[in-house]
Motif scaffolding. Structure first.
Motif, PDB file in Angstrom:
ATOM      1  N   MET A  26      13.474 -36.122  -7.804  1.00  0.00           N
ATOM      2  CA  MET A  26      14.918 -35.979  -7.999  1.00  0.00           C
ATOM      3  C   MET A  26      15.527 -34.905  -7.100  1.00  0.00           C
ATOM      4  SD  MET A  26      15.308 -38.125 -10.428  1.00  0.00           S
ATOM      5  CE  MET A  26      16.218 -38.128 -11.936  1.00  0.00           C
ATOM      6  N   ASN A  27      16.828 -35.049  -6.917  1.00  0.00           N
ATOM      7  CA  ASN A  27      17.677 -34.013  -6.346  1.00  0.00           C
ATOM      8  C   ASN A  27      18.499 -33.467  -7.502  1.00  0.00           C
ATOM      9  OD1 ASN A  27      17.391 -34.235  -3.279  1.00  0.00           O
ATOM     10  ND2 ASN A  27      17.658 -36.354  -3.910  1.00  0.00           N
ATOM     11  N   ILE A  28      18.546 -32.148  -7.628  1.00  0.00           N
ATOM     12  CA  ILE A  28      19.202 -31.522  -8.771  1.00  0.00           C
ATOM     13  C   ILE A  28      20.131 -30.425  -8.259  1.00  0.00           C
ATOM     14  CG2 ILE A  28      18.844 -30.261 -10.931  1.00  0.00           C
ATOM     15  CD1 ILE A  28      15.879 -31.506 -10.729  1.00  0.00           C
ATOM     16  N   ALA A  29      21.397 -30.491  -8.669  1.00  0.00           N
ATOM     17  CA  ALA A  29      22.402 -29.523  -8.225  1.00  0.00           C
ATOM     18  C   ALA A  29      23.046 -28.849  -9.432  1.00  0.00           C
ATOM     19  CB  ALA A  29      23.474 -30.220  -7.398  1.00  0.00           C
ATOM     20  N   ILE A  30      23.289 -27.563  -9.304  1.00  0.00           N
ATOM     21  CA  ILE A  30      24.025 -26.794 -10.309  1.00  0.00           C
ATOM     22  C   ILE A  30      25.217 -26.171  -9.604  1.00  0.00           C
ATOM     23  CG2 ILE A  30      23.949 -24.957 -12.040  1.00  0.00           C
ATOM     24  CD1 ILE A  30      21.749 -26.956 -12.602  1.00  0.00           C
ATOM     25  N   VAL A  31      26.418 -26.372 -10.171  1.00  0.00           N
ATOM     26  CA  VAL A  31      27.622 -25.735  -9.640  1.00  0.00           C
ATOM     27  C   VAL A  31      28.171 -24.755 -10.671  1.00  0.00           C
ATOM     28  CG1 VAL A  31      28.210 -27.685  -8.138  1.00  0.00           C
ATOM     29  CG2 VAL A  31      29.194 -27.568 -10.440  1.00  0.00           C
ATOM     30  N   ASP A  32      28.947 -23.803 -10.185  1.00  0.00           N
ATOM     31  CA  ASP A  32      29.569 -22.821 -11.067  1.00  0.00           C
ATOM     32  C   ASP A  32      30.907 -23.345 -11.581  1.00  0.00           C
ATOM     33  OD1 ASP A  32      31.406 -22.447  -8.970  1.00  0.00           O
ATOM     34  OD2 ASP A  32      30.581 -20.503  -8.387  1.00  0.00           O
ATOM     35  N   ALA A  33      31.646 -22.504 -12.267  1.00  0.00           N
ATOM     36  CA  ALA A  33      32.924 -22.913 -12.856  1.00  0.00           C
ATOM     37  C   ALA A  33      33.944 -23.334 -11.807  1.00  0.00           C
ATOM     38  CB  ALA A  33      33.493 -21.780 -13.720  1.00  0.00           C
ATOM     39  N   PHE A  94      29.262 -42.392 -12.248  1.00  0.00           N
ATOM     40  CA  PHE A  94      28.204 -42.985 -13.063  1.00  0.00           C
ATOM     41  C   PHE A  94      27.317 -41.850 -13.576  1.00  0.00           C
ATOM     42  CE2 PHE A  94      27.419 -43.884  -8.535  1.00  0.00           C
ATOM     43  CZ  PHE A  94      26.243 -43.185  -8.291  1.00  0.00           C
ATOM     44  N   PRO A  95      26.513 -42.079 -14.614  1.00  0.00           N
ATOM     45  CA  PRO A  95      25.785 -41.004 -15.288  1.00  0.00           C
ATOM     46  C   PRO A  95      24.878 -40.165 -14.393  1.00  0.00           C
ATOM     47  CG  PRO A  95      25.781 -42.971 -16.636  1.00  0.00           C
ATOM     48  CD  PRO A  95      26.348 -43.366 -15.287  1.00  0.00           C
ATOM     49  N   GLY A  96      24.719 -38.917 -14.810  1.00  0.00           N
ATOM     50  CA  GLY A  96      23.855 -37.971 -14.130  1.00  0.00           C
ATOM     51  C   GLY A  96      24.503 -36.629 -13.885  1.00  0.00           C
ATOM     52  N   GLY A  97      25.787 -36.488 -14.228  1.00  0.00           N
ATOM     53  CA  GLY A  97      26.493 -35.214 -14.110  1.00  0.00           C
ATOM     54  C   GLY A  97      27.012 -34.798 -15.473  1.00  0.00           C
ATOM     55  N   ILE A  98      26.760 -33.529 -15.847  1.00  0.00           N
ATOM     56  CA  ILE A  98      27.144 -33.037 -17.172  1.00  0.00           C
ATOM     57  C   ILE A  98      27.691 -31.609 -17.052  1.00  0.00           C
ATOM     58  CG2 ILE A  98      26.377 -32.569 -19.535  1.00  0.00           C
ATOM     59  CD1 ILE A  98      23.952 -34.366 -19.008  1.00  0.00           C
ATOM     60  N   PRO A  99      28.832 -31.318 -17.689  1.00  0.00           N
ATOM     61  CA  PRO A  99      29.329 -29.940 -17.708  1.00  0.00           C
ATOM     62  C   PRO A  99      28.365 -29.031 -18.483  1.00  0.00           C
ATOM     63  CG  PRO A  99      31.031 -31.478 -18.429  1.00  0.00           C
ATOM     64  CD  PRO A  99      29.742 -32.233 -18.375  1.00  0.00           C
ATOM     65  N   ILE A 100      28.344 -27.762 -18.115  1.00  0.00           N
ATOM     66  CA  ILE A 100      27.538 -26.756 -18.803  1.00  0.00           C
ATOM     67  C   ILE A 100      28.491 -25.785 -19.486  1.00  0.00           C
ATOM     68  CG2 ILE A 100      25.884 -24.870 -18.536  1.00  0.00           C
ATOM     69  CD1 ILE A 100      24.862 -26.334 -15.992  1.00  0.00           C
ATOM     70  N   LYS A 101      28.283 -25.567 -20.788  1.00  0.00           N
ATOM     71  CA  LYS A 101      29.124 -24.656 -21.561  1.00  0.00           C
ATOM     72  C   LYS A 101      28.330 -23.421 -21.974  1.00  0.00           C
ATOM     73  CE  LYS A 101      31.891 -28.419 -23.465  1.00  0.00           C
ATOM     74  NZ  LYS A 101      32.372 -29.065 -24.685  1.00  0.00           N
ATOM     75  N   GLY A 103      27.961 -20.142 -24.895  1.00  0.00           N
ATOM     76  CA  GLY A 103      27.895 -20.113 -26.351  1.00  0.00           C
ATOM     77  C   GLY A 103      29.236 -20.216 -27.041  1.00  0.00           C
ATOM     78  N   ALA A 104      30.318 -19.851 -26.341  1.00  0.00           N
ATOM     79  CA  ALA A 104      31.670 -19.926 -26.903  1.00  0.00           C
ATOM     80  C   ALA A 104      32.315 -21.287 -26.652  1.00  0.00           C
ATOM     81  CB  ALA A 104      32.534 -18.815 -26.312  1.00  0.00           C
ATOM     82  N   GLY A 105      31.576 -22.189 -26.011  1.00  0.00           N
ATOM     83  CA  GLY A 105      32.111 -23.519 -25.740  1.00  0.00           C
ATOM     84  C   GLY A 105      32.933 -23.620 -24.473  1.00  0.00           C
ATOM     85  N   GLU A 106      32.955 -22.563 -23.657  1.00  0.00           N
ATOM     86  CA  GLU A 106      33.697 -22.574 -22.396  1.00  0.00           C
ATOM     87  C   GLU A 106      32.818 -23.165 -21.296  1.00  0.00           C
ATOM     88  OE1 GLU A 106      36.091 -18.412 -23.127  1.00  0.00           O
ATOM     89  OE2 GLU A 106      34.018 -18.345 -22.443  1.00  0.00           O
ATOM     90  N   ILE A 107      33.418 -23.980 -20.450  1.00  0.00           N
ATOM     91  CA  ILE A 107      32.656 -24.575 -19.358  1.00  0.00           C
ATOM     92  C   ILE A 107      32.435 -23.533 -18.273  1.00  0.00           C
ATOM     93  CG2 ILE A 107      32.655 -26.341 -17.566  1.00  0.00           C
ATOM     94  CD1 ILE A 107      34.018 -28.178 -19.600  1.00  0.00           C
ATOM     95  N   ILE A 108      31.155 -23.341 -17.918  1.00  0.00           N
ATOM     96  CA  ILE A 108      30.781 -22.331 -16.922  1.00  0.00           C
ATOM     97  C   ILE A 108      30.201 -22.959 -15.658  1.00  0.00           C
ATOM     98  CG2 ILE A 108      30.467 -20.498 -18.623  1.00  0.00           C
ATOM     99  CD1 ILE A 108      27.407 -21.044 -18.445  1.00  0.00           C
ATOM    100  N   GLY A 109      30.043 -24.274 -15.660  1.00  0.00           N
ATOM    101  CA  GLY A 109      29.480 -24.955 -14.499  1.00  0.00           C
ATOM    102  C   GLY A 109      29.127 -26.380 -14.860  1.00  0.00           C
ATOM    103  N   ALA A 110      28.261 -26.971 -14.051  1.00  0.00           N
ATOM    104  CA  ALA A 110      27.823 -28.337 -14.311  1.00  0.00           C
ATOM    105  C   ALA A 110      26.516 -28.597 -13.579  1.00  0.00           C
ATOM    106  CB  ALA A 110      28.884 -29.339 -13.867  1.00  0.00           C
ATOM    107  N   ILE A 111      25.799 -29.611 -14.037  1.00  0.00           N
ATOM    108  CA  ILE A 111      24.559 -30.050 -13.413  1.00  0.00           C
ATOM    109  C   ILE A 111      24.728 -31.496 -12.976  1.00  0.00           C
ATOM    110  CG2 ILE A 111      23.568 -30.649 -15.677  1.00  0.00           C
ATOM    111  CD1 ILE A 111      20.783 -29.910 -14.497  1.00  0.00           C
ATOM    112  N   GLY A 112      24.168 -31.815 -11.824  1.00  0.00           N
ATOM    113  CA  GLY A 112      24.168 -33.180 -11.317  1.00  0.00           C
ATOM    114  C   GLY A 112      22.777 -33.553 -10.846  1.00  0.00           C
ATOM    115  N   VAL A 113      22.340 -34.747 -11.190  1.00  0.00           N
ATOM    116  CA  VAL A 113      20.992 -35.203 -10.850  1.00  0.00           C
ATOM    117  C   VAL A 113      21.061 -36.606 -10.274  1.00  0.00           C
ATOM    118  CG1 VAL A 113      18.693 -35.722 -11.755  1.00  0.00           C
ATOM    119  CG2 VAL A 113      19.988 -33.802 -12.708  1.00  0.00           C
ATOM    120  N   SER A 114      20.279 -36.842  -9.217  1.00  0.00           N
ATOM    121  CA  SER A 114      20.213 -38.164  -8.613  1.00  0.00           C
ATOM    122  C   SER A 114      18.821 -38.393  -8.033  1.00  0.00           C
ATOM    123  CB  SER A 114      21.270 -38.298  -7.513  1.00  0.00           C
ATOM    124  OG  SER A 114      21.259 -39.597  -6.977  1.00  0.00           O
TER     125      SER A 114
END
Length: 133
Positions: A26-33, A94-101, A103-114
């Motif tokens: 896989m290729n895996i990416a993490i982005v910030d807010a 299409f599926p494979g990207g998800i926001p990252i929150k 503990g307070a439920g605020e979005i701080i980034g996201a992950i994408g996988v392909s």
């Protein structure tokens, strides 16, 4: 606050471990807010064409603060967001990207996988996400 490098690295390592468990490359990416690339891995043998897709999945999930598969549902012909994938320099809906929150439920980034089926991409992305919860 956005995702820290340490958090991004933890999510990346968990996603890689899941991909290895599933015998996937896989290729895996993490982005910030701000949707800026924070961490990335291209596993040995992963498709070159999936590098861009993983990054765009992570950015798309952050741009719209929803899983890319959910955005894909709304972007089908006749849907309210039909053709949205042509905006923002190109989105992946299409599926494979998800926001990252946090503990307070605020979005701080996201992950994408392909690199595999969209179901496997989503499963590996979820593993990265779960490492932070």
């Amino acid at each position: 606050m956005g995702i820290s490098y340490e958090q991004a690295d933890k999510a990346l390592k968990a996603a890689i471990a899941k991909a290895q468990d599933l015998d996937l490359k896989m290729n895996i990416a993490i982005v910030d807010a701000g949707a800026n690339l924070t961490a990335f891995a291209r596993m040995d043998g992963a498709w070159l064409g999936s590098v861009d897709i993983a990054i765009r999945k992570a950015r798309t999930a952050r741009f719209f603060d929803m899983p890319t598969g959910d955005l894909g549902q709304a972007s089908q012909p006749g849907g309210p967001l039909y053709n949205i994938e042509h905006s923002n320099g190109g989105l992946i809906t299409f599926p494979g990207g998800i926001p990252i929150k946090n503990g307070a439920g605020e979005i701080i980034g996201a992950i994408g996988v392909s690199g595999s089926t969209v179901e496997n991409d989503h499963t590996v992305a979820e593993a990265g996400l779960k490492a932070l919860t």
